[in-house]
Design a protein around this motif. Structure first.
Motif, short mmCIF file in Angstrom:
data_model
loop_
_atom_site.label_atom_id
_atom_site.label_comp_id
_atom_site.label_asym_id
_atom_site.label_seq_id
_atom_site.Cartn_x
_atom_site.Cartn_y
_atom_site.Cartn_z
N VAL A 70 0.85 -1.19 0.00
CA VAL A 70 0.00 0.00 0.00
C VAL A 70 0.89 1.24 0.00
O VAL A 70 1.75 1.40 0.88
CB VAL A 70 -0.94 0.04 1.22
N VAL A 71 0.66 2.10 -0.98
CA VAL A 71 1.35 3.39 -1.08
C VAL A 71 0.28 4.45 -0.82
O VAL A 71 -0.57 4.69 -1.66
CB VAL A 71 2.00 3.56 -2.47
N HIS A 72 0.31 5.07 0.35
CA HIS A 72 -0.84 5.84 0.82
C HIS A 72 -0.45 7.27 1.14
O HIS A 72 0.31 7.52 2.09
CB HIS A 72 -1.44 5.17 2.06
N ALA A 73 -0.94 8.22 0.35
CA ALA A 73 -0.86 9.65 0.68
C ALA A 73 0.57 10.08 1.01
O ALA A 73 0.83 10.67 2.05
CB ALA A 73 -1.80 9.97 1.85
N CYS A 74 1.49 9.80 0.10
CA CYS A 74 2.91 10.03 0.38
C CYS A 74 3.61 10.49 -0.89
O CYS A 74 3.01 10.58 -1.96
CB CYS A 74 3.55 8.75 0.92
N THR A 75 4.90 10.75 -0.77
CA THR A 75 5.74 11.13 -1.90
C THR A 75 6.86 10.12 -2.04
O THR A 75 7.56 9.82 -1.07
CB THR A 75 6.34 12.54 -1.69
N VAL A 76 7.01 9.59 -3.26
CA VAL A 76 8.02 8.58 -3.54
C VAL A 76 8.88 9.10 -4.68
O VAL A 76 8.36 9.54 -5.72
CB VAL A 76 7.36 7.23 -3.94
N VAL A 113 12.82 3.78 -7.27
CA VAL A 113 12.51 3.24 -5.94
C VAL A 113 11.90 1.85 -6.10
O VAL A 113 11.07 1.63 -6.99
CB VAL A 113 11.55 4.18 -5.19
N VAL A 114 12.29 0.93 -5.23
CA VAL A 114 11.74 -0.42 -5.20
C VAL A 114 11.02 -0.61 -3.87
O VAL A 114 11.64 -0.48 -2.80
CB VAL A 114 12.83 -1.49 -5.36
N ILE A 115 9.72 -0.89 -3.93
CA ILE A 115 8.89 -1.15 -2.76
C ILE A 115 8.50 -2.62 -2.84
O ILE A 115 7.70 -3.00 -3.69
CB ILE A 115 7.66 -0.23 -2.76
N GLU A 116 9.06 -3.45 -2.01
CA GLU A 116 8.88 -4.88 -2.15
C GLU A 116 7.50 -5.33 -1.64
O GLU A 116 6.64 -4.51 -1.32
CB GLU A 116 10.02 -5.62 -1.46
N ASP A 117 7.28 -6.65 -1.57
CA ASP A 117 5.98 -7.21 -1.21
C ASP A 117 5.60 -6.85 0.23
O ASP A 117 6.45 -6.77 1.12
CB ASP A 117 6.01 -8.74 -1.32
N ASP A 118 4.28 -6.68 0.46
CA ASP A 118 3.72 -6.52 1.81
C ASP A 118 4.28 -5.32 2.56
O ASP A 118 4.43 -5.34 3.78
CB ASP A 118 3.95 -7.80 2.63
N VAL A 119 4.54 -4.25 1.84
CA VAL A 119 5.02 -3.00 2.44
C VAL A 119 3.84 -2.04 2.60
O VAL A 119 2.94 -1.99 1.76
CB VAL A 119 6.11 -2.36 1.56
N VAL A 120 3.85 -1.26 3.68
CA VAL A 120 2.87 -0.20 3.88
C VAL A 120 3.61 1.12 4.06
O VAL A 120 4.48 1.24 4.93
CB VAL A 120 1.99 -0.47 5.12
N ILE A 121 3.28 2.10 3.22
CA ILE A 121 3.83 3.46 3.34
C ILE A 121 2.68 4.38 3.70
O ILE A 121 1.69 4.47 2.97
CB ILE A 121 4.49 3.92 2.04
N LEU A 122 2.81 5.10 4.80
CA LEU A 122 1.69 5.84 5.37
C LEU A 122 1.78 7.35 5.12
O LEU A 122 2.78 7.86 4.63
CB LEU A 122 1.59 5.54 6.86
N ASP A 123 0.73 8.05 5.52
CA ASP A 123 0.46 9.43 5.13
C ASP A 123 1.61 10.37 5.47
O ASP A 123 2.13 10.37 6.59
CB ASP A 123 -0.80 9.92 5.85
#
Length: 338
Positions: free
Chosen positions: A90-96, A100-110
């Motif tokens: 989940v990529v949620h309300a953020c800046t990336v 960038v590599v976001i692997e499995d089962d990651v949560v990025i929060l607001d």
């Protein structure tokens, strides 16, 4: 190839720089989303810009059952070029940033800010407003720097992650029979004895499978994108006015009224959650665990972090109200799109 479901939000449709390279089964893009060239969206991938904007750069890769969303009143989501997101993240309300590599089962929060050339390891949680500077591997809950990384290795890890996804395993959706006040996304799957209370909503690419016992969802409760609920024994009961966040995993359990289950949480079989509980993003419960009401719980396994104060209760009520509104709007938009 286009997503399986494209819907407007407040009259605004997504904008694609070019036709995506691939869109899997059950993939959904909604609202004020701008998608760069050469995008790849996996099975049950959801990009939802309903209240703020989502902008992703070129060669964006969204893995199977992953979600990109916004915070309705505060934050949109912005991703740079060549961002790779694994499965069930989940990529949620953020800046990336870019590369960038976001692997499995990651949560990025607001409010989190991810720098360029970063790898976030599988199973990690990036806490709200965290800043992850460029050029590092991050891991854990909360995500912390593990070691520096060069761009060549970032690109290699992105390629390995993409190669490992294959074509996915999503099953075709079966249209459920529900009350006219209920919203069930066309890309959601409901199987077995599933009962949905008046005004409730089951959002995009959710999977509710009542294999043995029933799944009972209370009135005005919302179950957000890519959540999976399985009943393999006595069943699942969720009270009214409750929010189940994105990409939550729920086994046989009881969840009370006026609760909030945070993004990426996992509820073990036999868990009992009392009324008026907030469970933090990425938290887990132990089998048979009891979560007493009136508290914020978090951690792996969950423990009491503090009281559920008036501000948190008001925020939880606003989310329920907002998703009731979303449900009414999505019923109309989905009917017009069919």
């Amino acid at each position: 190839m286009s997503p399986d479901l494209i819907l407007p939000y407040e009259g605004v449709l997504p904008v694609f720089a070019s036709r995506p390279v691939w869109c899997g089964r059950g993939s959904t893009v909604i609202g004020a989303a701008t998608i760069g060239a050469q995008a790849w969206i996996g099975d049950d991938g959801v990009i939802r810009a309903d209240g703020q904007s989502v902008t992703v750069g070129e060669r964006f890769w969204l893995g199977h059952r992953s979600t990109v969303h916004i915070a309705t009143f505060t934050h949109g989501t912005l991703c740079g070029d060549r961002v790779t997101v694994g499965r069930n993240s989940v990529v949620h309300a953020c800046t990336v940033g870019s590369d960038v590599v976001i692997e499995d089962d990651v949560v990025i929060l607001d409010g989190a800010a991810i720098g360029d050339g970063v790898v976030i390891e599988a199973g990690s949680t990036v806490f709200p407003r965290a800043e992850l500077p460029a050029g590092f591997v991050y891991g854990g809950t909360p995500a912390k720097p593990r070691r520096p990384i060069e761009r060549a290795e970032v690109a290699e890890r992105a390629e390995r992650l993409r190669e490992g996804m294959g074509e996915g395993t999503a099953l075709p959706a079966a249209p459920p029979e529900v009350d006219e006040t209920v919203f069930v996304a066309r890309t959601a799957r409901l199987r077995g004895r599933v009962s949905l209370g008046a005004g409730s909503s089951v959002l995009f690419s959710c999977d509710l499978h009542a294999e043995v016992g029933p799944i009972v969802v209370g009135a005005d409760t919302n179950i957000q994108d890519n959540t999976v609920i399985r009943s393999r024994a006595e069943g699942v009961v969720i009270g009214r006015d409750t929010t189940i966040g994105h990409n939550v995993r729920i086994g046989d359990c009881r969840i009370g009224a006026r609760c909030l289950i945070g993004i990426g949480a996992s509820i073990a079989p036999g868990t009992v959650i009392a009324d008026e509980v907030m469970l933090a993003a990425g938290a887990t419960t132990d089998p048979g665990q009891l979560l007493e009401g009136g508290h914020l719980w978090g951690g792996r396994p969950a423990r009491i972090l503090g009281p559920l104060d008036a501000d948190k209760r008001a925020m939880m009520a606003r989310i329920v109200e907002g998703y009731c509104k979303h449900g009414r709007e999505y019923r109309v938009a989905q009917a017009e799109a069919e």
